[in-house]
Design a protein around this motif. Sequence first.
Motif, PDB file in Angstrom:
ATOM      1  N   LEU A   1      28.929 -15.149  10.510  1.00 22.13           N
ATOM      2  CA  LEU A   1      30.093 -15.911  10.946  1.00 22.13           C
ATOM      3  C   LEU A   1      30.313 -15.754  12.456  1.00 22.13           C
ATOM      4  O   LEU A   1      30.597 -16.708  13.165  1.00 22.13           O
ATOM      5  N   GLU A   2      30.191 -14.525  12.930  1.00 19.31           N
ATOM      6  CA  GLU A   2      30.456 -14.272  14.351  1.00 19.31           C
ATOM      7  C   GLU A   2      29.422 -14.942  15.231  1.00 19.31           C
ATOM      8  O   GLU A   2      29.729 -15.372  16.336  1.00 19.31           O
ATOM      9  N   ASN A   3      28.191 -15.021  14.753  1.00 15.59           N
ATOM     10  CA  ASN A   3      27.156 -15.626  15.583  1.00 15.59           C
ATOM     11  C   ASN A   3      27.098 -17.139  15.439  1.00 15.59           C
ATOM     12  O   ASN A   3      26.300 -17.795  16.084  1.00 15.59           O
ATOM     13  N   GLY A   4      27.952 -17.670  14.600  1.00 14.31           N
ATOM     14  CA  GLY A   4      28.077 -19.115  14.508  1.00 14.31           C
ATOM     15  C   GLY A   4      26.952 -19.795  13.768  1.00 14.31           C
ATOM     16  O   GLY A   4      26.801 -21.008  13.869  1.00 14.31           O
ATOM     17  N   GLN A   5      26.158 -19.037  13.011  1.00 20.16           N
ATOM     18  CA  GLN A   5      25.052 -19.680  12.295  1.00 20.16           C
ATOM     19  C   GLN A   5      25.483 -20.029  10.864  1.00 20.16           C
ATOM     20  O   GLN A   5      24.806 -19.682   9.904  1.00 20.16           O
ATOM     21  N   VAL A   6      26.636 -20.689  10.769  1.00 17.46           N
ATOM     22  CA  VAL A   6      27.171 -20.964   9.442  1.00 17.46           C
ATOM     23  C   VAL A   6      26.912 -22.411   9.054  1.00 17.46           C
ATOM     24  O   VAL A   6      27.127 -23.315   9.851  1.00 17.46           O
ATOM     25  N   THR A   7      26.467 -22.628   7.900  1.00 24.41           N
ATOM     26  CA  THR A   7      26.340 -23.993   7.394  1.00 24.41           C
ATOM     27  C   THR A   7      27.454 -24.223   6.398  1.00 24.41           C
ATOM     28  O   THR A   7      27.605 -23.459   5.435  1.00 24.41           O
ATOM     29  N   LEU A   8      28.264 -25.211   6.690  1.00 21.70           N
ATOM     30  CA  LEU A   8      29.382 -25.490   5.787  1.00 21.70           C
ATOM     31  C   LEU A   8      28.981 -26.615   4.834  1.00 21.70           C
ATOM     32  O   LEU A   8      28.337 -27.579   5.215  1.00 21.70           O
TER      33      LEU A   8
ATOM     34  N   THR B   1      39.508 -31.967   2.557  1.00 22.16           N
ATOM     35  CA  THR B   1      38.063 -31.913   2.725  1.00 22.16           C
ATOM     36  C   THR B   1      37.722 -30.647   3.472  1.00 22.16           C
ATOM     37  O   THR B   1      38.151 -30.445   4.614  1.00 22.16           O
ATOM     38  N   THR B   2      36.954 -29.792   2.842  1.00 24.53           N
ATOM     39  CA  THR B   2      36.629 -28.508   3.470  1.00 24.53           C
ATOM     40  C   THR B   2      35.424 -27.916   2.744  1.00 24.53           C
ATOM     41  O   THR B   2      34.825 -28.555   1.878  1.00 24.53           O
ATOM     42  N   ASP B   3      35.075 -26.685   3.146  1.00 22.83           N
ATOM     43  CA  ASP B   3      34.025 -25.992   2.395  1.00 22.83           C
ATOM     44  C   ASP B   3      34.719 -25.158   1.326  1.00 22.83           C
ATOM     45  O   ASP B   3      35.339 -24.139   1.630  1.00 22.83           O
ATOM     46  N   PRO B   4      34.649 -25.563   0.063  1.00 24.12           N
ATOM     47  CA  PRO B   4      35.451 -24.897  -0.979  1.00 24.12           C
ATOM     48  C   PRO B   4      35.085 -23.433  -1.185  1.00 24.12           C
ATOM     49  O   PRO B   4      35.963 -22.597  -1.378  1.00 24.12           O
TER      50      PRO B   4
ATOM     51  N   MET C   1      38.215 -18.875   8.733  1.00 21.87           N
ATOM     52  CA  MET C   1      39.225 -19.878   9.062  1.00 21.87           C
ATOM     53  C   MET C   1      38.904 -20.582  10.378  1.00 21.87           C
ATOM     54  O   MET C   1      39.130 -21.775  10.543  1.00 21.87           O
ATOM     55  N   ALA C   2      38.378 -19.796  11.353  1.00 19.16           N
ATOM     56  CA  ALA C   2      37.996 -20.402  12.630  1.00 19.16           C
ATOM     57  C   ALA C   2      36.910 -21.445  12.389  1.00 19.16           C
ATOM     58  O   ALA C   2      36.942 -22.537  12.957  1.00 19.16           O
ATOM     59  N   ARG C   3      35.955 -21.128  11.509  1.00 18.39           N
ATOM     60  CA  ARG C   3      34.875 -22.085  11.214  1.00 18.39           C
ATOM     61  C   ARG C   3      35.411 -23.317  10.508  1.00 18.39           C
ATOM     62  O   ARG C   3      34.901 -24.419  10.678  1.00 18.39           O
ATOM     63  N   LEU C   4      36.435 -23.124   9.710  1.00 17.74           N
ATOM     64  CA  LEU C   4      36.976 -24.254   8.951  1.00 17.74           C
ATOM     65  C   LEU C   4      37.967 -25.069   9.773  1.00 17.74           C
ATOM     66  O   LEU C   4      38.600 -25.984   9.258  1.00 17.74           O
TER      67      LEU C   4
END
Lengths: 122, 896
Positions: free
Chosen positions: B735-742, B781-784, B866-869
Amino acid sequence: MAGRVLLIEDEPNIIEAIRFILSRDGWHVDVHSIGETAVAAVHERAPDVLVLDVMLPGRSGYDILADLRADKVTEKLPVLMLTARGQKADRDMAMRAGADRFMTKPFANEDVLAAVRDLASA
Amino acid sequence: MLTFNLLLLVCLAYVAFLFAVAFLAEKRAERGQGSWLRSPMVYTLSLSIYCTAWTFYGAVGNAARNGLEFVTIYLGPTLVMIGWWALLRKLVRIGRAQRITSIADLISSRYGKSTALGVIVTVMAVVGTTPYIALQLQSVTLSFAVFAGNDATGGGWDPSDLNFSALWVAAGLAVFTLLFGTRSIDANERHHGVVMAIALEAIVKLVALLAVGIFVVWGVAGGPGAMLDLIDTAPVGAWELRPGRWVGLMFLSAAAFLTLPRMFQVMVVENSDERHLATASWAFPLYLMLISLFVLPIAVTGLAHLPGDANPDLFVLTVPLAFDQDILAMLSFLGGFSSATSMVIVAAIALSTMVSNHIVLPVWLNSQQGGAALSGDVRGVLLLSRRVSICVILALGYIYFRLSGAGAALAAIGLVSFTGVAQVLPAMLGGLFWRGATRVGAIAGLVVGFSIWGWTLFLPSFGEGSVIPATVLAEGPFGVGWLRPHALFGIDGIDRVVHAVLWSMVLNTGVFVFTSFLTFPQPLERLQGAAFVQVFRRSAGPRGWADNRAETEDLLVMAQRIIGAAEAQALFSRAAEAQGKGGYLPDATPAFLETLERQLAGSVGAATAHAMLGQITGGSSLSVEELMRVADETAQIMEYSSRLEAQSAELGRTAGQLREANEKLTALSIQKDAFLSQISHELRTPMTSIRAFSEILRDSGALEEGERTKYSSIIHGEAQRLTRLLDDLLDLSVLENGQVTLNLAEVRLADILDRAEAAALSGDASLVVRRDAAIADAVLTTDPDRLAQVFINLISNAQKYCDGSAPELTIAIRFADASMTLDFIDNGTGIPRESQAMIFEKFSRLSDHRAAGGAGLGLAICREVMARLGGRIAYLPGQGGAAFRVTIPLGLAQVA
């Protein structure tokens, strides 16, 4: 030659383990889990050996040890310090604070037992 | 017969030759060669610009009209030269000591650097010299006309030809002056090339007059004896001697010799060695004697042999022509030409220096407000103003020439000019010899004298009725008889020139002395007055301030300000010790002053240091050149220091950035250490239990079944705890490195909450969860999965930490424009205020809740999720129990 050991530690499973190891060797083990009242507990139980954890809720093991060393009654009390922080700085701090022995978690059971025996007979 | 064109050709060749001489001399001087350029003879010859066309042509004319009176014009300067020890020596010494650049500078400098005086004298000099320049133009033009009139091809010139040729002469002289007078701006205002050229012209003048003289004595009259007989029989010898006019003219010529701007230029400014005066004191009178030797013979020859209507002012030219001596006439013409050109050139240089230094530059410096006084600018302005001044001065001369009708006799114009500039004499002599002379006195005297001159001589010189109406001349302004220009105060019947000289000089001097007595000089005036009057005392021996303690103390005070107290005191005490004295106040010997000046120059520049020392020791004061150099240096220093300032600001910024970066790195390093230490602790704690119990199980054969099971499940639980910890760590890192796929989907909020509740509580009903009814309708609409992860954390935290007797979690919803907020509020005691700020940090698990398990990464993960969402999570204080507010955007369109 078994005596009384006071264990100051807050992790229930570790308390269980150490109590088992020392009891089996014939030691009487008292346990105290709260940092703030630890010094009072030492005075009350007057153990032969103190096994002291560093990271305690309320107060650090270093502070407790410093208090004990400043008190005439407990200044010579043999103390074995246990810490889960295995860095050299932590060992140095423990020795400066006046620990007689210092052990890093996880430890070998027989090492703890040997250390307590040594401290009690010294 | 000479043709006019040939004359023009010879004339141009002569000018070209002068050009070459001036150019070579300038080149030599630049290379430091040619000591002969500064020989006493060159100096003496350069003084001969006193003898202008007025002398060359006019003296003969004067002799033809007034007999021996012309001699007075030579006697005045001769007396001044013979008495050089008393006056000229002092003038030249002061000029050199004070770096005087002009007569205006001398007067201004003497009276406390008065700008007003500088302007007054400059204006007087320009006005007074204008008729004189006109005179030169007139003489050159007339001599041209003589040749044109004798030209075999044509008749005489009409007036428009005269005006035309005068214009060309004026323009030609302007060009020559521009070329050699303003090639460079030298601090000393010396012009070697010009001086050399006028020295050469002096020789041409003398040779020409001598040649014509020898011709008339031996060629026409047939020997000295015959000539003397001719003089005896001529009307010249019979003219009466007018003692008043003689004395007046002698005084006037002596005064003008000292105060004429061009004379001051060659005598004082161009003087390179005071000792040259000693040579000039006999050589210059000799020159004057030689040049006047044949004036009378030429005059009587002209009167005897030329028609009665011939202009006596041109006898020098017309006599040789009458006897068909073309070569001699040519030589004579060149002599007259030389006289005129040398005068105009030097006068223009001197006047342009005055105009630019005393009028243009102060105005310009004022308008610059002290800013940008860079060297290039000042030099540019100076050069330009000098060039323009030269053109303007020559133009003025031409205009006067036109206005005065080119009719008056040469000698008369010359006397008008002489009387005008002579008005400076009282202020000058007073300044040189009388410490009591004041600035106000000088101004008053000058204004009075100049006004009387203008009224009685200058304005009438334009011709009767041209500037001053004839009635005013005859009856006075408004009929006031005693103000008649030629009969002031009702005194009538004396010669007009003598009348003007008498009144202007007497009143000028009287007002000057009287006002000086009435007023007090300012400090700078007193200083300058002493410096001028006692110039010899100052420059002889140890300068007169050898044991002035107060002065040395002033020097110390100044030096401390400039080079710092410690260094200045060390310097002074070293000097005192070297002089065999104790303490900090050495004698102000020249050697010490030199050392000090060098030391100061290192800090503030040479010119400033010199000026500062000069002001304190009173030896000198600021001249315009010094001021310019000071301004120049100051500008350089200011520029330098502003560059330094910019650099140090830059350095400061860089240092700040480095410090910031370092602080950040240090903080990061501490954070990293703390993080590693925490990880270590969180990993080692379960491993300790696992190791201890596995050793027990291995080593203790006789364990009860219950114990064995218990210890096994402890090992199992701790192993799970380790796994969770590692999972959380990895999740957080991702999450911190931003490599998240939603994985975005449109879902009902209630569905996600249902899932989260089931996962967190896993059937345990000790915590009651209440939801707002509105939640049932919420769709977003979000990543459930990620959102559920947050909810699970919040619900299980409430389950673990809520210390209410009947634990309860309320989930409230509110809608905003594009987002919704969900508040998770339990009914426990909440989180202490001091801990609220850190609960979202890693491993921030509150210590007294350790037993509840978990590594303290939950809320940190929630914050990242939450920041990612596109929303956020925050602690909501003041709700009784622990309260978290989650803000979620309704539609998450773009994903980071």
